[in-house]
Design a protein around this motif. Structure first.
Motif, short mmCIF file in Angstrom:
data_model
loop_
_atom_site.label_atom_id
_atom_site.label_comp_id
_atom_site.label_asym_id
_atom_site.label_seq_id
_atom_site.Cartn_x
_atom_site.Cartn_y
_atom_site.Cartn_z
N MET A 158 0.84 -1.20 0.00
CA MET A 158 0.00 0.00 0.00
C MET A 158 0.88 1.25 0.00
SD MET A 158 -2.91 1.18 2.75
CE MET A 158 -1.72 1.54 4.05
N GLN A 159 0.50 2.21 -0.84
CA GLN A 159 1.29 3.44 -0.93
C GLN A 159 1.12 4.27 0.34
OE1 GLN A 159 0.07 6.20 -3.97
NE2 GLN A 159 2.12 7.07 -4.14
N ALA A 160 2.24 4.76 0.86
CA ALA A 160 2.20 5.59 2.07
C ALA A 160 1.87 7.03 1.71
CB ALA A 160 3.55 5.53 2.77
N HIS A 161 1.29 7.75 2.66
CA HIS A 161 1.12 9.19 2.47
C HIS A 161 2.47 9.89 2.45
CE1 HIS A 161 -3.14 8.63 4.10
NE2 HIS A 161 -3.31 9.24 2.95
N VAL A 162 3.34 9.52 3.40
CA VAL A 162 4.63 10.19 3.56
C VAL A 162 5.74 9.15 3.65
CG1 VAL A 162 6.04 11.68 5.04
CG2 VAL A 162 3.62 12.20 4.71
N SER A 163 6.78 9.35 2.87
CA SER A 163 8.01 8.55 3.00
C SER A 163 9.08 9.41 3.65
CB SER A 163 8.51 8.08 1.63
OG SER A 163 7.60 7.20 1.03
N ILE A 164 9.64 8.95 4.74
CA ILE A 164 10.78 9.62 5.36
C ILE A 164 12.04 9.07 4.70
CG2 ILE A 164 12.07 10.00 7.49
CD1 ILE A 164 9.41 9.76 8.99
N ILE A 165 12.81 9.95 4.10
CA ILE A 165 14.00 9.57 3.33
C ILE A 165 15.23 9.75 4.21
CG2 ILE A 165 15.35 10.06 1.26
CD1 ILE A 165 12.50 8.92 0.75
N PHE A 194 1.87 12.13 13.37
CA PHE A 194 1.14 12.12 12.10
C PHE A 194 0.21 10.92 12.05
CE2 PHE A 194 1.27 10.86 7.47
CZ PHE A 194 0.48 11.91 7.00
N GLU A 195 -1.04 11.14 11.67
CA GLU A 195 -2.03 10.06 11.70
C GLU A 195 -2.22 9.37 10.36
OE1 GLU A 195 -5.60 11.63 13.40
OE2 GLU A 195 -4.74 11.72 15.43
N GLY A 196 -1.59 9.88 9.30
CA GLY A 196 -1.66 9.20 8.01
C GLY A 196 -0.67 8.05 7.95
N THR A 197 -0.64 7.34 6.82
CA THR A 197 0.31 6.24 6.68
C THR A 197 1.71 6.79 6.40
OG1 THR A 197 -0.29 6.04 4.35
CG2 THR A 197 -1.41 4.58 5.91
N MET A 198 2.69 6.16 7.00
CA MET A 198 4.06 6.66 6.93
C MET A 198 5.01 5.49 6.74
SD MET A 198 5.65 9.37 9.68
CE MET A 198 5.88 8.18 11.00
N SER A 234 11.22 4.23 -2.37
CA SER A 234 10.09 4.65 -1.54
C SER A 234 8.80 4.67 -2.35
CB SER A 234 10.35 6.05 -0.96
OG SER A 234 10.31 7.04 -1.99
N SER A 235 7.66 4.80 -1.66
CA SER A 235 6.36 4.79 -2.33
C SER A 235 5.48 5.98 -1.96
CB SER A 235 5.61 3.50 -1.99
OG SER A 235 5.17 3.52 -0.64
N GLY A 236 5.93 6.84 -1.07
CA GLY A 236 5.08 7.89 -0.53
C GLY A 236 4.68 8.95 -1.53
N SER A 237 3.50 9.54 -1.31
CA SER A 237 3.06 10.68 -2.12
C SER A 237 3.87 11.93 -1.79
CB SER A 237 1.57 10.95 -1.85
OG SER A 237 0.78 9.81 -2.15
N TYR A 238 4.35 12.01 -0.55
CA TYR A 238 5.19 13.13 -0.10
C TYR A 238 6.49 12.58 0.47
CZ TYR A 238 0.91 15.91 -0.45
OH TYR A 238 -0.22 16.53 -0.91
N LEU A 239 7.56 13.31 0.26
CA LEU A 239 8.87 12.92 0.77
C LEU A 239 9.28 13.86 1.89
CD1 LEU A 239 10.77 12.32 -2.61
CD2 LEU A 239 9.44 10.67 -1.25
N CYS A 240 9.75 13.28 2.99
CA CYS A 240 10.24 14.05 4.13
C CYS A 240 11.70 13.66 4.34
CB CYS A 240 9.41 13.74 5.36
SG CYS A 240 9.97 14.56 6.87
N PHE A 241 12.62 14.60 4.08
CA PHE A 241 14.04 14.28 4.16
C PHE A 241 14.56 14.45 5.59
CE2 PHE A 241 13.35 15.14 -0.29
CZ PHE A 241 14.13 14.18 -0.92
#
Length: 314
Positions: A1-8, A30-34, A89-96
């Motif tokens: 399943m694709q995550a909302h946020v991927s921490i890079i 954060f309450e979304g998928t990570m 990664s698979s997230g819609s947003y990337l957090c470095f």
């Protein structure tokens, strides 16, 4: 399943800091998928074992962990490691996140909220330093940049990525809360970037994005930094420089700066004026927060508009 946020998270010999870094991932509210995407860039210490230990804790808490890496004799660099972590990664947003830094629990939540509201912008935040008294002036400067200054003064480690983002019309937004603890230590990746490399890219970006809209301009600083900027410009940009300006009476009395290395004949002689006698637009090569407010007061007294009448290059 694709995550909302991927921490890079690129990692290279991060054993002293990695536990605290990964704990800060676990503590996000954060309450979304990570998911956490780690790339181990040939670490020779216990970084790999620490990552595996935290993988169990994170996945038990619902954070999917992806681990890549290589065990070559030498690392391939933080840029390579970030790119590999992004690719897996698979997230819609990337957090470095750097492996020697610590996130505040609300970081992902607040920056994700800002990213949703500003989908074409890079989202930054205020920072704290560890040790607290390290690079005090830099920390104060980066935390106080205005929205306009974020586009002209912010010099992140990922400079080429940042500039390419701006070239494509992207923006820069800052969440005005301290969401990251930046560690300052001799092994930090920032120290590996040559100052001359950063300078060259900044000058090229200045010439590409800012100077074309000005037929002529004044360099504010007749000293070492201002002259360095002039010498770094292309011949076409140098011809747009109508004057240097300063407050130093000794420089002003000299009357002009002669570019001795120029191939032009006669060699260019650029007037040196008092700042009140000079005309905008200005490229300002004076570091902020170094003169007890004197420079900032002088600049404010001219009632100029940043971006239109001046920009900072310091």
């Amino acid at each position: 399943m694709q995550a909302h946020v991927s921490i890079i998270l690129p990692v290279h010999n991060a054993e002293p800091w990695l536990d605290e870094c990964l704990r800060s991932v676990l503590q996000q509210d954060f309450e979304g998928t990570m998911e956490l995407s780690v790339f181990n860039d040939a670490s020779k210490d216990k970084s790999g074992a620490i990552i595996e230990k935290w993988r169990v804790k994170l996945e038990d808490s619902g954070v999917h962990v992806i681990i890549g890496g290589h065990d070559s004799p030498s690392p391939r660099g933080v840029g390579y490691a970030k790119n590999q972590a992004v690719a897996q990664s698979s997230g819609s947003y990337l957090c470095f996140l750097d492996s020697d830094d610590v996130m505040m629990p609300q970081r992902v939540r607040l920056q994700h909220e800002a990213a949703v509201q500003h989908p074409s912008s890079i989202i930054g935040c205020r920072v704290r330093r560890d040790p607290p008294n390290s690079t005090e002036r830099y920390t104060r400067w980066i935390n106080q940049l205005t929205p306009e200054q974020l586009l002209t003064q912010g010099v992140p480690e990922d400079l080429l990525f940042f500039y390419e983002h701006l070239r494509k019309g992207g923006g820069v937004i800052r969440v005005d809360q301290s969401l990251l603890l930046y560690r300052h230590h001799p092994q930090a990746a920032t120290h590996c970037v040559l100052e001359t490399t950063i300078w060259t890219h900044r000058v090229r970006f200045l010439e590409e994005q800012a100077l074309p809209r000005w037929a002529a301009f004044t360099i504010w600083n007749a000293g070492k930094q201002g002259r360095r900027l002039y010498r770094s410009l292309t011949a076409g940009s140098q011809r747009k420089v109508v004057a240097f300006c300063d407050v130093d009476e000794n420089k002003i009395r000299k009357g002009f700066y002669c570019h001795e290395d120029s191939q032009e004949r006669p060699k260019p002689r650029i007037p040196i004026l008092h700042f009140r006698a000079a005309r905008p637009p200005f490229v300002i090569c004076v570091k902020l927060d170094l003169t007890g407010g004197a420079f900032e007061d002088n600049l404010r007294s001219l009632h100029l508009q940043e971006g239109q009448d001046f920009l900072h290059f310091s």
